[in-house]
Design a protein around this motif. Structure first.
Motif, PDB file in Angstrom:
ATOM      1  N   GLN A 124     -49.656 122.652  -8.617  1.00  0.00           N
ATOM      2  CA  GLN A 124     -50.713 121.297  -8.843  1.00  0.00           C
ATOM      3  C   GLN A 124     -51.946 121.783 -10.090  1.00  0.00           C
ATOM      4  OE1 GLN A 124     -51.921 120.121  -4.703  1.00  0.00           O
ATOM      5  NE2 GLN A 124     -50.412 118.441  -5.130  1.00  0.00           N
ATOM      6  N   ARG A 165     -52.287 121.113 -13.743  1.00  0.00           N
ATOM      7  CA  ARG A 165     -53.828 120.758 -14.743  1.00  0.00           C
ATOM      8  C   ARG A 165     -53.525 122.241 -15.650  1.00  0.00           C
ATOM      9  NH1 ARG A 165     -57.167 121.629  -9.889  1.00  0.00           N
ATOM     10  NH2 ARG A 165     -56.237 119.700  -8.860  1.00  0.00           N
ATOM     11  N   GLU A 216     -49.513 114.508 -20.480  1.00  0.00           N
ATOM     12  CA  GLU A 216     -49.725 112.918 -19.544  1.00  0.00           C
ATOM     13  C   GLU A 216     -49.385 113.237 -18.067  1.00  0.00           C
ATOM     14  OE1 GLU A 216     -48.848 109.167 -21.404  1.00  0.00           O
ATOM     15  OE2 GLU A 216     -48.410 108.405 -19.758  1.00  0.00           O
ATOM     16  N   ARG A 257     -50.831 115.919 -15.882  1.00  0.00           N
ATOM     17  CA  ARG A 257     -51.861 115.374 -15.028  1.00  0.00           C
ATOM     18  C   ARG A 257     -51.584 114.720 -13.896  1.00  0.00           C
ATOM     19  NH1 ARG A 257     -54.591 114.413 -19.852  1.00  0.00           N
ATOM     20  NH2 ARG A 257     -52.944 112.768 -20.628  1.00  0.00           N
ATOM     21  N   ARG A 258     -50.364 113.656 -13.544  1.00  0.00           N
ATOM     22  CA  ARG A 258     -49.461 112.960 -12.953  1.00  0.00           C
ATOM     23  C   ARG A 258     -49.670 113.879 -11.429  1.00  0.00           C
ATOM     24  NH1 ARG A 258     -45.594 110.193 -14.823  1.00  0.00           N
ATOM     25  NH2 ARG A 258     -47.388 109.902 -16.840  1.00  0.00           N
ATOM     26  N   ALA A 311     -52.340 115.622  -9.305  1.00  0.00           N
ATOM     27  CA  ALA A 311     -53.553 114.825  -8.710  1.00  0.00           C
ATOM     28  C   ALA A 311     -53.052 115.273  -7.339  1.00  0.00           C
ATOM     29  CB  ALA A 311     -53.162 113.255  -9.591  1.00  0.00           C
TER      30      ALA A 311
END
Lengths: 110, 110, 110, 110
Positions: free
Chosen positions: A68, A72, A103, A106-107, A110
């Motif tokens: 994660q 990021r 993109e 980022r998913r 999250a």
């Protein structure tokens, strides 16, 4: 590698594609074009992007929750690399690879 | 590499030492000991630690400001790895390398 | 990492030092100097050298007999990098790191 | 990356796929299965394979002639990894990725 979700598999692929595109473009297109293409700030962000994309893919493959954070950071660096490449022009493949990777990361972040 | 501050040089060295210690210990001591040493959660954090230490060193060497984020993440993963190694016992070299690296990275992330 | 011979430990250290020196010098000194320092052939050998030194160190740490081949390739690339740096001048730290690493790798490849 | 031949592009893709498959399978399937899957010789060849595949891809992307040597070494390590995985059973994805990568690398090394 059936343990990985479809989203994570897709993100690993985007990271590896962005890694390859940034490294290959920097070491061939940029070095051969010269001028603004080898300006330190631009070249460093391309090599940093290649590196963090590789790390981001590997941390997902290893399978700890730390992906994660690395995803990021990867998304942020990819965006900065896309901006630097778009400003120079003639680097559409790299711009697109960076934006798609950002993109996707980022998913996962999250 | 005279451009690098003494602090950053020291942090790069700690990262590379921790990278080597984690990778070498996982692939030799842990695999040979077996049992809890190859339990997935422990082994994964050791390999993740080796990877993020390498990345952290490289981002500092490349010279973008992003080292602040990779150093912060590195410090966090090193602490988790130190805890996992300390819990198992018999891995003092690894515990110490992780703690020194975490401390050095926290300073660079500030 | 007491399993490693003193010679192998020394070689791992030389590889990591050469990796850091080549990557840091390319991304800072060479990009800032420009001109012949960013000429494709020179820059590519520096980045290739950083990469193979890292791989050579990792294969020794992982502990398979394949280090003999990666060390041999590493020695060859280090020599080529030393020659390219010596020809340009002003890169003594890099020349020396490459030569020491090449010598150490040749011993491990024998 | 239009400078790369179709053959080289294909080989880079096989190397990255094999890298991901070996790393992901070792860190998930093998660690979770335990027993012979974490036997040192098997696990080390899987991690060595992941590493050399990554290096092989990067040296092709960087664009020096040294890819001939790294591809040859990659082919050899992939074959050894395929054999180790085939012997254990239940690792067909890994066996196939290693064999395809070995075949592709042999062509680039010629």
């Amino acid at each position: 590698m059936h343990q990985l979700s479809a989203d994570m598999r897709a993100c690993i692929e985007e990271c590896l594609r962005c890694h390859s595109t940034c490294l290959g473009t920097a070491m061939n297109h940029c070095l051969e074009q010269g001028g603004p293409h080898v300006e330190p700030q631009h070249f460093r962000i391309m090599i940093t992007c290649a590196e963090i994309c590789q790390t981001s893919a590997k941390v997902m493959l290893i399978g700890t929750r730390h992906h994660q954070h690395t995803c990021r950071e990867c998304a942020e660096i990819c965006e900065e690399c896309a901006t630097s490449c778009a400003r120079l022009g003639g680097m559409e493949e790299c711009v697109q690879a960076c934006r798609r990777c950002a993109e996707s990361c980022r998913r996962m972040a999250a």
